[in-house]
Design a protein around this motif. Sequence first.
Motif, PDB file in Angstrom:
ATOM      1  N   PHE A 298      95.781  72.300 -20.635  1.00 21.59           N
ATOM      2  CA  PHE A 298      94.443  72.616 -21.149  1.00 21.59           C
ATOM      3  C   PHE A 298      93.557  72.967 -19.959  1.00 21.59           C
ATOM      4  N   SER A 299      92.492  73.728 -20.222  1.00 24.62           N
ATOM      5  CA  SER A 299      91.526  74.051 -19.172  1.00 24.62           C
ATOM      6  C   SER A 299      90.640  72.847 -18.935  1.00 24.62           C
ATOM      7  N   ARG A 300      90.376  72.535 -17.653  1.00 28.28           N
ATOM      8  CA  ARG A 300      89.626  71.324 -17.365  1.00 28.28           C
ATOM      9  C   ARG A 300      88.658  71.527 -16.205  1.00 28.28           C
ATOM     10  N   SER A 301      87.699  70.625 -16.131  1.00 24.75           N
ATOM     11  CA  SER A 301      86.663  70.705 -15.106  1.00 24.75           C
ATOM     12  C   SER A 301      87.148  70.082 -13.798  1.00 24.75           C
ATOM     13  N   THR A 302      86.713  70.661 -12.680  1.00 25.86           N
ATOM     14  CA  THR A 302      87.038  70.101 -11.371  1.00 25.86           C
ATOM     15  C   THR A 302      85.879  69.294 -10.791  1.00 25.86           C
ATOM     16  N   VAL A 303      84.758  69.216 -11.537  1.00 22.73           N
ATOM     17  CA  VAL A 303      83.575  68.496 -11.060  1.00 22.73           C
ATOM     18  C   VAL A 303      82.926  67.753 -12.225  1.00 22.73           C
ATOM     19  N   ASP A 304      82.047  66.823 -11.896  1.00 22.24           N
ATOM     20  CA  ASP A 304      81.164  66.250 -12.910  1.00 22.24           C
ATOM     21  C   ASP A 304      80.020  67.231 -13.135  1.00 22.24           C
ATOM     22  N   GLY A 305      79.733  67.527 -14.388  1.00 18.96           N
ATOM     23  CA  GLY A 305      78.667  68.486 -14.648  1.00 18.96           C
ATOM     24  C   GLY A 305      78.534  68.800 -16.116  1.00 18.96           C
ATOM     25  N   PHE A 306      78.269  70.070 -16.408  1.00 21.28           N
ATOM     26  CA  PHE A 306      78.081  70.511 -17.785  1.00 21.28           C
ATOM     27  C   PHE A 306      78.884  71.783 -18.030  1.00 21.28           C
ATOM     28  N   ALA A 307      79.679  71.753 -19.114  1.00 20.94           N
ATOM     29  CA  ALA A 307      80.433  72.928 -19.521  1.00 20.94           C
ATOM     30  C   ALA A 307      79.462  73.928 -20.127  1.00 20.94           C
ATOM     31  N   VAL A 308      79.559  75.183 -19.676  1.00 20.23           N
ATOM     32  CA  VAL A 308      78.624  76.215 -20.124  1.00 20.23           C
ATOM     33  C   VAL A 308      79.360  77.542 -20.290  1.00 20.23           C
ATOM     34  N   ARG A 309      78.638  78.513 -20.839  1.00 20.20           N
ATOM     35  CA  ARG A 309      79.071  79.904 -20.759  1.00 20.20           C
ATOM     36  C   ARG A 309      78.372  80.497 -19.543  1.00 20.20           C
ATOM     37  N   ALA A 310      79.131  81.067 -18.628  1.00 19.18           N
ATOM     38  CA  ALA A 310      78.553  81.524 -17.362  1.00 19.18           C
ATOM     39  C   ALA A 310      77.383  82.471 -17.580  1.00 19.18           C
ATOM     40  N   ARG A 311      77.476  83.344 -18.580  1.00 23.37           N
ATOM     41  CA  ARG A 311      76.415  84.335 -18.788  1.00 23.37           C
ATOM     42  C   ARG A 311      75.078  83.683 -19.127  1.00 23.37           C
ATOM     43  N   ASP A 312      75.147  82.464 -19.681  1.00 19.73           N
ATOM     44  CA  ASP A 312      73.894  81.777 -20.029  1.00 19.73           C
ATOM     45  C   ASP A 312      73.171  81.228 -18.802  1.00 19.73           C
ATOM     46  N   THR A 313      73.841  81.251 -17.636  1.00 16.81           N
ATOM     47  CA  THR A 313      73.201  80.738 -16.406  1.00 16.81           C
ATOM     48  C   THR A 313      72.750  81.844 -15.474  1.00 16.81           C
ATOM     49  N   TYR A 314      73.054  83.096 -15.811  1.00 17.23           N
ATOM     50  CA  TYR A 314      72.735  84.188 -14.890  1.00 17.23           C
ATOM     51  C   TYR A 314      71.241  84.245 -14.614  1.00 17.23           C
ATOM     52  N   GLY A 315      70.908  84.328 -13.335  1.00 11.93           N
ATOM     53  CA  GLY A 315      69.513  84.418 -12.927  1.00 11.93           C
ATOM     54  C   GLY A 315      68.849  83.077 -12.683  1.00 11.93           C
ATOM     55  N   ALA A 316      69.553  81.975 -13.007  1.00 10.03           N
ATOM     56  CA  ALA A 316      68.944  80.650 -12.830  1.00 10.03           C
ATOM     57  C   ALA A 316      68.781  80.352 -11.342  1.00 10.03           C
ATOM     58  N   SER A 317      67.656  79.740 -10.971  1.00  9.26           N
ATOM     59  CA  SER A 317      67.377  79.391  -9.578  1.00  9.26           C
ATOM     60  C   SER A 317      66.435  78.201  -9.543  1.00  9.26           C
ATOM     61  N   ASP A 318      66.168  77.693  -8.329  1.00  9.60           N
ATOM     62  CA  ASP A 318      65.263  76.555  -8.189  1.00  9.60           C
ATOM     63  C   ASP A 318      63.866  76.893  -8.699  1.00  9.60           C
ATOM     64  N   SER A 319      63.462  78.124  -8.471  1.00  9.30           N
ATOM     65  CA  SER A 319      62.105  78.516  -8.888  1.00  9.30           C
ATOM     66  C   SER A 319      62.028  78.977 -10.330  1.00  9.30           C
ATOM     67  N   LEU A 320      63.155  79.402 -10.889  1.00 11.27           N
ATOM     68  CA  LEU A 320      63.163  79.885 -12.268  1.00 11.27           C
ATOM     69  C   LEU A 320      64.421  79.383 -12.957  1.00 11.27           C
ATOM     70  N   PRO A 321      64.435  78.109 -13.369  1.00  8.10           N
ATOM     71  CA  PRO A 321      65.639  77.534 -13.983  1.00  8.10           C
ATOM     72  C   PRO A 321      65.943  78.142 -15.349  1.00  8.10           C
ATOM     73  N   GLY A 322      67.227  78.032 -15.726  1.00  9.39           N
ATOM     74  CA  GLY A 322      67.608  78.374 -17.078  1.00  9.39           C
ATOM     75  C   GLY A 322      67.545  77.130 -17.956  1.00  9.39           C
ATOM     76  N   PHE A 323      67.432  77.346 -19.257  1.00  9.68           N
ATOM     77  CA  PHE A 323      67.314  76.221 -20.191  1.00  9.68           C
ATOM     78  C   PHE A 323      68.423  76.304 -21.230  1.00  9.68           C
ATOM     79  N   LEU A 324      69.170  75.183 -21.368  1.00 11.81           N
ATOM     80  CA  LEU A 324      70.255  75.106 -22.340  1.00 11.81           C
ATOM     81  C   LEU A 324      70.114  73.841 -23.175  1.00 11.81           C
ATOM     82  N   ASP A 325      70.603  73.905 -24.380  1.00 11.57           N
ATOM     83  CA  ASP A 325      70.600  72.741 -25.258  1.00 11.57           C
ATOM     84  C   ASP A 325      71.853  71.909 -25.044  1.00 11.57           C
TER      85      ASP A 325
END
Length: 410
Positions: free
Chosen positions: A52-79
């Motif tokens: 199965f596909s698995r994570s190599t870190v502690d974090g949050f599973a996401v769709r990469a496209r939903d994070t595009y453009g996210a930065s410290d000054s302009l974060p992305g928002f996910l539910d």
Amino acid sequence: MKFFKVKTVSESLSIIADQFRPLRPPVQLPIADACGMVLAEDIVSGEQVPHFSRSTVDGFAVRARDTYGASDSLPGFLDITGRIEMGKAPEQLLKEGQAQAIPTGGMLPEGADSVVMIEHVEEIDDLLNVYRQVAPGENVIRAGDDVQQGELVMTAGHRLRPQDLGVLSAIGRTEVRVFPRPIVGILSTGDEVVPTDKKQLAPGEVRDINSVTVGATAQQYGAKVIQGGIVRDDYETFAARARQLFEEVDFLILSGGSSVGTRDFTVQVMQALGEPGVLIHGVATKPGKPTILAKANGKPVMGLPGHPVSALIMFRLFALPLLDKLQGLRPCETDTRLSAKISRNVPSAVGRTDYIRVKLEERADGLWAVPVFGKSGLISTLVESEGIVEIGQNKEGIIEGEAVKVYMLS
């Protein structure tokens, strides 16, 4: 006695390659007992790893496209729509604009293609602020990334290492077919040779060094060793003990007694053990010229020089390839020698191959091999040495600064 119709090093190695094969059929062993042994079968994986596909870190599973453009000054928002537990399949599909908490090693939910590290997010109730974008596949091991189903993982003739056992465990193999460890018998000869545990030496006596050094080297390279003890220079006693030990082993080593002398019975004993008899009677090397190799009813029998340095160098040069053949080990096509420069001129005689003991020094301009000189009876010179440099039979020596290859003494 006719003595020393010598072979070259390459001729001797060719004889070993042509004449010897594993003597005993493969055995089936649990993988926990097979480390250091040689595979007798190809290993093909019946499943993919991981499955199965698995994570190599502690974090949050996401769709990469939903994070595009996210930065410290302009974060992305996910539910945040769920939390994945170790050892359990995710209960929910991940949809656009969503994230699910996942631990290292957790199974990626369907719909997710990457994981954003916990250091790069901020969790506020059910809202996730994402401060760094991720690429598809980032922080993820995909199903089959390690091993594909049907993949040839290892081939026959491969010596099993701890990491190989790990792969076998991962694909669900609990047993493997391997060649049995060859049994090496060592018999020391000479009226002057006494056991190593003798506290007080009489004039003219020497302790049995070769059985210890040769036996330890054989064990290091996968063999089981039977120490046959010491026999005196008496043909009947020597022959009887050699025959007895020969019947118990796959490879018989006779240490000492291989130089010219009125009491040299090694060749007669080797000839008497079986056909075809002696294959090599002397090798064009220094040290180690009085090395003998016979084949008796399929088994190798080797006569090593009595001097400790000669014996150990010749054992490494010729007996280790023999052990490889008896274990079914596939020939290594990679040159494992170290490259260095020789630190001084070393003369040699054309027509023989010389082996020079060296220690290594790391200098500003690279690695240098420093010769360690001493006669072949001085075992302490090998303690000082880290490797051996070969001077080919067609060379009159090597000159200071010349590039050389160093066989490491492990």
